[in-house]
Design an enzyme around this catalytic site. Structure first.
Site, PDB file in Angstrom:
ATOM      1  N   LYS A 293     -30.758  17.380 -64.389  1.00 48.32           N
ATOM      2  CA  LYS A 293     -31.077  16.588 -63.216  1.00 48.32           C
ATOM      3  C   LYS A 293     -32.181  15.976 -63.269  1.00 48.32           C
ATOM      4  O   LYS A 293     -33.305  16.426 -63.266  1.00 48.32           O
ATOM      5  CB  LYS A 293     -30.888  17.524 -62.075  1.00 48.32           C
ATOM      6  CG  LYS A 293     -31.464  17.018 -60.838  1.00 48.32           C
ATOM      7  CD  LYS A 293     -31.651  18.239 -59.523  1.00 48.32           C
ATOM      8  CE  LYS A 293     -32.210  17.508 -58.147  1.00 48.32           C
ATOM      9  NZ  LYS A 293     -32.237  18.254 -57.090  1.00 48.32           N
ATOM     10  N   ASP A 298     -37.337  12.869 -54.750  1.00 49.22           N
ATOM     11  CA  ASP A 298     -36.385  13.426 -53.543  1.00 49.22           C
ATOM     12  C   ASP A 298     -36.796  13.336 -52.268  1.00 49.22           C
ATOM     13  O   ASP A 298     -37.379  14.327 -51.968  1.00 49.22           O
ATOM     14  CB  ASP A 298     -35.948  14.881 -54.049  1.00 49.22           C
ATOM     15  CG  ASP A 298     -34.791  15.263 -53.087  1.00 49.22           C
ATOM     16  OD1 ASP A 298     -34.316  14.410 -52.494  1.00 49.22           O
ATOM     17  OD2 ASP A 298     -34.421  16.398 -53.360  1.00 49.22           O
ATOM     18  N   LYS A 305     -36.456  14.862 -45.738  1.00 51.54           N
ATOM     19  CA  LYS A 305     -37.380  16.535 -45.891  1.00 51.54           C
ATOM     20  C   LYS A 305     -38.634  16.268 -45.148  1.00 51.54           C
ATOM     21  O   LYS A 305     -38.962  15.038 -44.653  1.00 51.54           O
ATOM     22  CB  LYS A 305     -37.914  16.430 -47.390  1.00 51.54           C
ATOM     23  CG  LYS A 305     -36.825  17.097 -48.329  1.00 51.54           C
ATOM     24  CD  LYS A 305     -37.213  17.192 -49.732  1.00 51.54           C
ATOM     25  CE  LYS A 305     -36.457  17.560 -50.552  1.00 51.54           C
ATOM     26  NZ  LYS A 305     -35.605  18.898 -50.553  1.00 51.54           N
ATOM     27  N   ASP A 316     -38.889  16.703 -59.391  1.00 53.42           N
ATOM     28  CA  ASP A 316     -37.299  17.071 -59.158  1.00 53.42           C
ATOM     29  C   ASP A 316     -36.431  16.553 -60.241  1.00 53.42           C
ATOM     30  O   ASP A 316     -35.344  16.327 -60.076  1.00 53.42           O
ATOM     31  CB  ASP A 316     -36.752  16.412 -57.655  1.00 53.42           C
ATOM     32  CG  ASP A 316     -35.617  17.317 -57.219  1.00 53.42           C
ATOM     33  OD1 ASP A 316     -35.431  18.292 -57.687  1.00 53.42           O
ATOM     34  OD2 ASP A 316     -34.767  16.835 -56.362  1.00 53.42           O
ATOM     35  N   ASP A 375     -29.762  15.596 -48.674  1.00 55.75           N
ATOM     36  CA  ASP A 375     -30.656  16.393 -49.538  1.00 55.75           C
ATOM     37  C   ASP A 375     -29.918  17.146 -50.505  1.00 55.75           C
ATOM     38  O   ASP A 375     -30.754  17.761 -51.341  1.00 55.75           O
ATOM     39  CB  ASP A 375     -31.673  17.124 -48.635  1.00 55.75           C
ATOM     40  CG  ASP A 375     -33.023  17.326 -49.156  1.00 55.75           C
ATOM     41  OD1 ASP A 375     -33.194  16.867 -50.269  1.00 55.75           O
ATOM     42  OD2 ASP A 375     -33.680  18.194 -48.728  1.00 55.75           O
ATOM     43  N   GLU A 377     -28.569  16.514 -53.066  1.00 61.41           N
ATOM     44  CA  GLU A 377     -28.129  15.352 -54.074  1.00 61.41           C
ATOM     45  C   GLU A 377     -28.084  15.638 -55.608  1.00 61.41           C
ATOM     46  O   GLU A 377     -27.441  14.949 -56.295  1.00 61.41           O
ATOM     47  CB  GLU A 377     -29.038  14.261 -53.703  1.00 61.41           C
ATOM     48  CG  GLU A 377     -30.484  14.131 -54.607  1.00 61.41           C
ATOM     49  CD  GLU A 377     -31.232  15.595 -54.338  1.00 61.41           C
ATOM     50  OE1 GLU A 377     -31.235  16.076 -53.283  1.00 61.41           O
ATOM     51  OE2 GLU A 377     -32.007  16.023 -55.338  1.00 61.41           O
ATOM     52  N   ARG A 379     -26.666  17.918 -57.217  1.00 58.56           N
ATOM     53  CA  ARG A 379     -25.424  18.428 -57.481  1.00 58.56           C
ATOM     54  C   ARG A 379     -24.406  17.267 -57.562  1.00 58.56           C
ATOM     55  O   ARG A 379     -23.433  17.138 -58.344  1.00 58.56           O
ATOM     56  CB  ARG A 379     -24.506  19.551 -56.367  1.00 58.56           C
ATOM     57  CG  ARG A 379     -24.594  18.833 -55.170  1.00 58.56           C
ATOM     58  CD  ARG A 379     -24.522  20.106 -54.099  1.00 58.56           C
ATOM     59  NE  ARG A 379     -25.587  20.814 -53.830  1.00 58.56           N
ATOM     60  CZ  ARG A 379     -25.840  21.871 -53.226  1.00 58.56           C
ATOM     61  NH1 ARG A 379     -24.789  22.459 -52.380  1.00 58.56           N
ATOM     62  NH2 ARG A 379     -26.859  22.500 -52.876  1.00 58.56           N
TER      63      ARG A 379
HETATM   64  N1  BES Z   1     -34.835  19.226 -55.055  1.00 59.00           N
HETATM   65  C1  BES Z   1     -34.334  20.118 -53.955  1.00 59.00           C
HETATM   66  C2  BES Z   1     -34.437  21.503 -54.251  1.00 59.00           C
HETATM   67  C3  BES Z   1     -36.145  22.062 -54.488  1.00 59.00           C
HETATM   68  C4  BES Z   1     -36.552  22.575 -53.462  1.00 59.00           C
HETATM   69  C5  BES Z   1     -36.512  21.953 -55.841  1.00 59.00           C
HETATM   70  C6  BES Z   1     -37.881  23.063 -53.573  1.00 59.00           C
HETATM   71  C7  BES Z   1     -37.856  22.317 -55.844  1.00 59.00           C
HETATM   72  C8  BES Z   1     -38.717  23.040 -54.603  1.00 59.00           C
HETATM   73  C9  BES Z   1     -32.739  19.939 -53.553  1.00 59.00           C
HETATM   74  O1  BES Z   1     -32.580  18.767 -54.032  1.00 59.00           O
HETATM   75  C10 BES Z   1     -32.617  20.385 -52.406  1.00 59.00           C
HETATM   76  O2  BES Z   1     -33.266  19.653 -51.491  1.00 59.00           O
HETATM   77  N2  BES Z   1     -31.838  21.197 -51.908  1.00 59.00           N
HETATM   78  C11 BES Z   1     -31.577  21.689 -50.675  1.00 59.00           C
HETATM   79  C12 BES Z   1     -30.236  21.894 -50.783  1.00 59.00           C
HETATM   80  C13 BES Z   1     -29.468  22.163 -49.236  1.00 59.00           C
HETATM   81  C14 BES Z   1     -29.553  20.668 -48.370  1.00 59.00           C
HETATM   82  C15 BES Z   1     -28.316  22.581 -49.417  1.00 59.00           C
HETATM   83  C16 BES Z   1     -32.436  22.844 -50.260  1.00 59.00           C
HETATM   84  O3  BES Z   1     -32.640  23.680 -51.069  1.00 59.00           O
HETATM   85  O4  BES Z   1     -33.071  22.915 -49.288  1.00 59.00           O
HETATM   86 ZN    ZN Z   2     -33.494  17.479 -55.187  1.00 63.88          ZN
HETATM   87 MN    MN Z   3     -32.609  17.449 -52.232  1.00 65.84          MN
END
Ligand code: BES
Ligand code: ZN
Ligand code: MN
Length: 527
Positions: A293, A298, A305, A316, A375, A377, A379
């Protein structure tokens, strides 16, 4: 950069000397000679400080009486029969840091193993060097000497600090030639780790998909073939899921393919392209495949966020950096394996062109996705990258690495990556490799019930599964884009960046995953 050399000749009588000590304050032959020369000073000193040579311990003797050294540093290795590659690397990292703290630029080390040691002398010497080189990392390219300085204060001068780092380490061992050979491989892997750390540390105004791709292209000098699929190409191919993520950004998205042919037989190599009769025309033996990824920033997109800590999302792209670093490591040490690395690069930004919550998008696989949270994204970009990789390369297996969910940090903290595997053998191999190099993984469950949470009325799936089991539903989303090859997903959200320094990893980008993948290949997939 630190230069490590190996010698089986006499120990220098001046300068800085590092001495190995094993559990029970046990010195080697040379250590004992030095102790006699100094009228028992070493043994007395250890007794007074209650220094037993336990793993992780260290003592510095400045200007030891009776000897000519500036500094004599005693490094504890613990019980000889419990020695592991990892414990030796930690000792190497700690020693490097101590020498830098003391402002020493040049040092010699005497490494002497007692009988019954769990590792051979050459391996210990090489791993010690490996730990030192791994620790020798800083990301300071944006530090300057400009600005106002107080009179007489040059403590902040970057150049002055640079001069005070250890530059040369000579390791004296009974098995110098073999150690040198083993170390060359570890140095190549450490270089891969440093490449990954550099990428992760780079801010998003400098590192965006196109600039990232260019940097990977430079690694062709190591013996990798690098293909860049630009935005136009991705559109032509139909990578709609990947493209939907970058849609809101001014920056084009990209997919980068790294190919390493270390196991091609005879002269065929790249010439065999398109002529093979097997399942895969591009290789004579199917490659292993790593997919990363690479979200260069992000923001969350329209599902924005919160401001606090958003700067973290420059890393990210940590999964992709691990893949780049691992490919560089394999090529650098000329591993006898065929490997492909595929990284999906996009910037997730909100704008008038951005994907909205509720949008339904396509994908390279043909499956449709209802994007309920922009968010989620990572996947989406991985969905197309996985499908593309399997389709094109028919690899032996696919392992993806991604900073995919905050939920995995809730579950495992910063100790383990979450591992979702649909193949037990590969899961066991990764677990074993992780223990050896310290890139730990912990297996998490896949289950049809989690997959069901992705069902939606309007499309083939939605991109979030709800509050529960967020890391598992993310893994199941990816699984829908894998058909016939063993596959493992590593959620490294907790691992790509660290706020604290550990023996051979300075705080910041960790390079997690590079050593893990290299060790996996080394133990199981080389001819
Ligand atoms: N890049 C983030 C996950 C992340 C969070 C990595 C904190 C490192 C530190 C990912 O893209 C994300 O935002 N995931 C969301 C998914 C949710 C919207 C289902 C999350 O983990 O809140
Ligand atoms: Zn992300
Ligand atoms: Mn995200």
């Amino acid at each position: 950069m630190l230069k490590v050399s190996f010698s089986d000749r006499a120990i220098p009588a001046k300068g800085t000397l590092v001495l190995s000590v094993f559990d029970g304050a046990v010195l080697g032959e040379k250590g004992n000679e030095l102790n006699s020369e100094a009228n028992g000073l070493l043994v007395d000193f250890m007794a007074r400080r209650e220094f037993t040579g336990s793993a992780g311990s260290m003592q510095t003797i400045t200007k030891p009486a009776g000897l000519d050294y500036e500094e004599l540093i005693l490094v504890g290795f613990g019980k000889a029969e419990k020695l592991t590659a990892l414990s030796v690397e930690e000792a190497g990292g700690r020693t490097f840091a101590r020498l830098c703290d003391l402002g020493i630029t040049d040092a010699a080390m005497v490494l002497e193993l007692p009988d019954g040691a769990a590792l051979d002398a050459d391996e210990v010497a090489a791993r010690f060097g490996s730990g030192a080189v791994l620790r020798d990392y800083r990301f300071d390219k944006y530090k300057t000497d400009h600005g106002v300085k107080k009179d007489g204060d040059d403590s902040k001068s970057k150049k002055a600090k640079d001069d005070k780092r250890l530059k040369k380490l000579k390791i004296i061992t009974s098995s110098a030639a073999k150690a040198k050979k083993a170390f060359a491989d570890y140095e190549a892997v450490a270089n891969g780790v440093h490449i990954a750390r550099d990428l992760v540390s780079e801010p998003a105004n400098e590192l965006y998909p196109v600039s990232y791709a260019k940097r990977v292209k430079e690694l062709e000098s190591l013996g990798l073939e690098v293909e860049i699929l630009d935005q136009k190409e991705l559109e032509k191919k139909g990578m709609k899921a990947l493209l939907s993520v970058g849609h809101g950004s001014e920056r084009d998205s990209a997919l980068v393919v790294m190919i390493y042919r270390g196991a091609e037989t005879g002269k065929s190599g790249s010439k065999a392209k398109g002529k093979g009769k097997g399942k895969n025309a591009e290789f004579t033996t199917p490659p292993v495949a790593f997919i990363g990824k690479g979200i260069t920033f992000d923001t969350g997109g329209i599902s924005l966020k919160p401001a606090a800590g958003m700067g973290d999302m420059k890393w990210d792209m940590g999964g992709s950096a691990s893949v780049v670093g691992a490919m560089a490591a394999l090529a650098g040490r000329k591993a006898k394996v065929n490997a492909v690395g595929v990284i999906a690069l996009a910037e997730n930004m909100p704008s008038g062109r951005a994907t909205r919550p509720g949008d339904i998008i396509g994908s390279l696989s043909g499956q449709t996705i209802e994007v309920l949270n922009t968010d989620a994204e990572g996947r989406l970009v991985l969905a197309d990258a996985l499908w593309y990789t399997e389709d094109r390369f028919k690899p032996q297996f696919m392992i993806d690495l991604a900073t995919l969910t905050g939920a995995i940090i809730v579950a495992l903290g910063k100790e383990f990556a979450g591992m979702f595997a649909d193949d037990d053998t590969l899961a066991e191999q990764l677990t074993a490799a992780g223990k050896q190099v310290g890139d730990k993984v912990w297996r998490m469950p896949l289950d049809p019930a989690y997959d069901k949470m992705l069902e939606t009325d309007g499309a083939d799936m939605k991109n979030i599964g709800g509050r529960d089991a967020g890391s598992a539903t993310a893994a199941h989303f990816l699984k829908r884009f894998v058909r016939d090859v063993p596959w493992v997903h590593l959620d490294i959200a907790g691992m790509a960046w660290s706020g604290k320094t550990t023996p051979f990893t300075p705080k910041g980008g960790t390079g997690y995953g590079v050593r893990l993948l290299d060790q996996l290949v080394r133990d199981n997939y080389e001819k």
